[in-house]
Motif scaffolding. Structure first.
Motif, PDB file in Angstrom:
ATOM      1  N   SER A   1       0.843  -1.189   0.000  1.00  0.00           N
ATOM      2  CA  SER A   1       0.000   0.000   0.000  1.00  0.00           C
ATOM      3  C   SER A   1       0.879   1.239   0.000  1.00  0.00           C
TER       4      SER A   1
ATOM      5  N   GLY B   1      -3.172   3.587  -3.357  1.00  0.00           N
ATOM      6  CA  GLY B   1      -3.547   2.263  -3.827  1.00  0.00           C
ATOM      7  C   GLY B   1      -3.076   1.174  -2.889  1.00  0.00           C
ATOM      8  N   SER B   2      -3.717   0.020  -2.976  1.00  0.00           N
ATOM      9  CA  SER B   2      -3.296  -1.141  -2.188  1.00  0.00           C
ATOM     10  C   SER B   2      -3.606  -2.406  -2.962  1.00  0.00           C
ATOM     11  N   VAL B   3      -2.786  -3.424  -2.739  1.00  0.00           N
ATOM     12  CA  VAL B   3      -3.052  -4.746  -3.279  1.00  0.00           C
ATOM     13  C   VAL B   3      -2.576  -5.753  -2.240  1.00  0.00           C
TER      14      VAL B   3
ATOM     15  N   LEU C   1      -7.548 -12.243  -3.431  1.00  0.00           N
ATOM     16  CA  LEU C   1      -7.035 -10.985  -3.976  1.00  0.00           C
ATOM     17  C   LEU C   1      -7.903  -9.841  -3.490  1.00  0.00           C
ATOM     18  N   ASN C   2      -7.245  -8.736  -3.086  1.00  0.00           N
ATOM     19  CA  ASN C   2      -7.962  -7.531  -2.643  1.00  0.00           C
ATOM     20  C   ASN C   2      -7.258  -6.322  -3.250  1.00  0.00           C
ATOM     21  N   LEU C   3      -7.957  -5.591  -4.121  1.00  0.00           N
ATOM     22  CA  LEU C   3      -7.434  -4.388  -4.754  1.00  0.00           C
ATOM     23  C   LEU C   3      -8.179  -3.178  -4.206  1.00  0.00           C
TER      24      LEU C   3
ATOM     25  N   ARG D   1     -13.035  -0.803  -3.894  1.00  0.00           N
ATOM     26  CA  ARG D   1     -12.371  -2.079  -3.622  1.00  0.00           C
ATOM     27  C   ARG D   1     -12.961  -3.189  -4.484  1.00  0.00           C
ATOM     28  N   TYR D   2     -12.070  -4.107  -4.868  1.00  0.00           N
ATOM     29  CA  TYR D   2     -12.476  -5.342  -5.536  1.00  0.00           C
ATOM     30  C   TYR D   2     -11.799  -6.500  -4.811  1.00  0.00           C
ATOM     31  N   THR D   3     -12.572  -7.514  -4.452  1.00  0.00           N
ATOM     32  CA  THR D   3     -12.001  -8.708  -3.810  1.00  0.00           C
ATOM     33  C   THR D   3     -12.458  -9.952  -4.554  1.00  0.00           C
TER      34      THR D   3
END
Length: 674
Positions: A195, A205-207, A235-237, A252-254
């Motif tokens: 992050s 941003g974070s991944v 996965l978590n974006l 967020r997308y997981t």
């Protein structure tokens, strides 16, 4: 380890209450004395239990919190590992990853009801059913667990509580973590989290993600291999945009992928962890969520917040069910559940009071298919289940003076469900209900509070979509009135934090999962029940690097009346509801920063059916971990279920199945942090 005798239960609670209450309520005079001052103290904890940031001890409800560092160092990476670690929270034994039906205060929802008695919120994204009630607990700031009805603020699926997972904030300071783990049964796990700023002071941003593999422990004597191997991907974006000081948008997308072998099932009465299956069994489920959380702070001090979320879960399973070399009996599912939800709320202050008003709506579109072979007959049945909900809610925290305050709120919600079975026909029903909540809190002194509350919890009604022979009967909403009182606060110069709560819940139209025969599962809602219990949480710094943390919950939930067909279940215990569960952790942190922790997590027996014929025995697990940080690195070794206790659920589904318990696991982790 069996906690069934009432004398043992009373001894545990008397002992722990004796530790908590006198010190907590009456030790303030001593803690104010300079001669008792100390340089160590527990950190303050801020929660958003009522959608407004407040110190943990100021919330007039039973709330437990685990921070991200505790999760990481304890090796907690699944929702199931929270069982007992949060006193009062448990899950139905089912043995399949991605499928978790929570139990809280003696109440639970059947897996095939496509609903839940406890709401899961991950960064404000709701999961409304057991399907997808899972998280890898990676890059987490804290987990908040609210016990007791929360329908006023969170709606019908927060009937007995909320599990809220909060990710770490995306900020200007970059951070990175990479962990590799090796363990029993060829376990291989890689977890990472990154992050940082993409545009200074504006865009972040974070991944984060993980890949985990492990061989199974259920031996197939027919093929010579193991049946229950696991392969999970997560996965978590995240993206956070702050164009001005008053505006924030978090997207967020997981994604959760499962490519597993069989569930942890076997034949009741057969040798433990042994099957002779011909039918390949697998779980290839997939969960995805997408959310946009936006807020704007007006010059007047009002804040407008919008939370849009889409939750998509594909439940794809094939499971052998006779565990014999001849293919005679298996079951399968090919379900696709989608939920779109929207919440709008306005938050503000009026004098010393804070308040919020909100609108909420969701739409569920569920394509359901169950198929089974019961040799020589193959059945394939399903349909489409659609749900809609719209609600208006408000909540106020109003101080009368420095000592007394009141929290009050209400929610009016209209919910509809419609079923269209495969092959034609359609049925639908609507329900409207009001969920009020009222709490009164008294500040005993600067560090201790007492509260009393009354609230209503509601779980939506629905349809038995797989009971075609009875024309897909509906069942009514479940209704709970809860009455709770508690003490919470600090003592011993903030070396001790405590919370003690007692409650009684009266339950009407209780939804009970019935399994009268192999492959026959339906929800009945003819029961009246009473749930009563006590919950205690303690966090105590002993000094010289030692810390004790404990959380225990006692619950007694029985049917006041329940007639299903010709059978009367009055006086029986509710299914899957333990009378006692919780944990005790003892931790030592050395001046050189190395640490060692021992944890005992336990639960009393549960009944697997309304007739109380089949059960899973009570158990206690000893988990150990020791870690040593050096520079940016940390190495840790662990042993879970150190004594290799077995706690199989024997007799699931009318006495036919055993749900196996995982054996001892040992391993080591290596972590790098920036």
């Amino acid at each position: 380890m069996n906690y069934a005798p009432d004398s043992v239960l009373r001894t545990v609670f008397i002992a722990l209450s004796a530790l908590a209450c006198p010190a907590a309520v009456y030790a303030q005079t001593a803690s104010d004395s300079a001669e008792n001052a100390t340089s160590i103290a527990l950190p303050s904890v801020v929660v958003t239990a009522d959608k407004i940031e407040r110190p943990l001890e100021m919330v007039p409800a039973s709330v437990a919190v685990i921070d991200g560092q505790d999760l990481e160092q304890s090796g907690i990476t699944t929702m199931e590992q929270l069982e007992g670690r949060i006193g009062g929270l448990s899950f139905q034994p089912f043995g399949q990853a991605g499928m978790k039906a929570p139990v809280m205060r003696g109440v639970t929802a059947g897996i095939h009801s496509y609903s839940s008695s406890v709401l899961l919120l991950v960064d404000d994204v709701p999961t409304l059913m057991a399907q997808g009630f899972e998280n890898s607990l990676l890059d987490v700031d804290r987990v908040e667990v609210l016990r007791g009805p929360q329908s006023t603020l969170y709606g019908r699926n927060a009937e007995t509580g909320v599990v809220a997972i909060h990710s770490q904030q995306m900020e200007d300071t970059p951070r990175a973590t990479v962990t590799t783990e090796l363990g029993s049964r060829d376990k291989r796990d890689v977890r990472f989290a990154l992050s940082g700023p993409l545009v200074a002071n504006t865009l972040y941003g974070s991944v984060s993600g993980s890949i985990a593999r492990q061989s199974g422990f259920i031996h197939n004597t027919y093929t010579g291999g193991d049946e229950d191997h696991t392969h999970h991907k997560y996965l978590n974006l995240g993206l956070r945009w702050t164009p001005t000081d008053a505006d924030e948008v978090v997207t967020r997308y997981t994604r959760q992928d499962y490519n597993d072998g069989a569930a942890l099932w076997g034949n009741a009465g057969q040798p433990s962890d042994r099957v002779a299956s011909t039918t390949p069994s697998w779980n290839r489920s997939l969960g995805q969520t997408f959310s946009i959380n936006a807020s704007h702070l007006f010059d007047t001090g009002l804040r407008l917040r919008s939370i849009t979320a889409y939750n998509d879960y594909q439940d794809k399973v094939l499971q052998d069910s006779d565990f014999m070399p001849v293919e005679r009996l298996y079951i399968g599912r090919d379900n696709h559940m989608r939920t779109l939800s929207q919440e709008l709320r306005v938050e503000g202050q009026l004098g010393r009071a804070d308040w919020l008003v909100g609108l909420y709506g969701d739409h569920g579109n569920n394509d359901l298919r169950n198929f089974a072979l019961r040799s020589p007959v193959f059945s394939d049945y399903g349909g489409r289940l659609k749900t809609d909900s719209v609600a208006l809610f408000t909540h106020w925290n109003v101080p009368f003076n420095d000592d007394w305050s009141v929290s009050a709120g209400a929610r009016i919600e209209r919910m509809s469900a419609g079923i269209t079975p495969t092959g034609g026909g359609h049925s639908s029903q609507d329900w409207t209900y009001v969920s009020p909540k009222l709490s009164l809190q008294y500040q005993i002194n600067a560090s201790n509070q007492w509260y009393i509350s009354a609230s209503r919890g509601v779980r939506a009604g629905g349809y038995n979509i797989f009971v075609s022979r009875l024309n897909y009967p509906s069942y009514s909403p479940e209704d709970i009135w809860s009455y709770e009182t508690g003490l919470k606060g600090w003592a011993l110069d903030k070396q001790l934090r405590y919370s003690l709560a007692a409650y009684v819940m009266k339950i009407d139209n209780m939804q009970v999962q019935m399994q009268p025969a192999v492959g026959v599962i339906y929800t009945a809602s003819a029961a009246k029940a009473t749930s009563k219990g006590v919950e205690l949480d303690l966090d105590y710094l002993l000094g010289a690097g030692w810390q004790v943390t404990t959380g225990v919950a006692f619950n007694h939930t029985t049917y006041d009346s329940f007639q299903d067909g010709a059978t009367n279940y009055a006086g029986n215990y509710n299914t899957f509801a333990p009378r006692l569960n919780g944990h005790v952790d003892l931790r030592y942190t050395a001046p050189q920063r190395w640490y060692a922790q021992g944890s005992v997590v336990g639960t009393s027996k549960i009944y697997l059916d309304a007739g109380n014929r089949y059960e899973r025995n009570g158990y206690g697990l000893l988990n150990l971990v020791v870690g040593y940080p050096f520079g940016q690195w940390e190495v840790a070794a662990y042993a879970n279920n150190t004594l290799n206790k077995k706690y199989d659920a024997e007799g699931y589904n009318a006495g036919y199945y055993t749900i196996y318990s995982p054996p001892r696991e040992v391993g080591a982790r290596l972590t790098w942090r920036m």
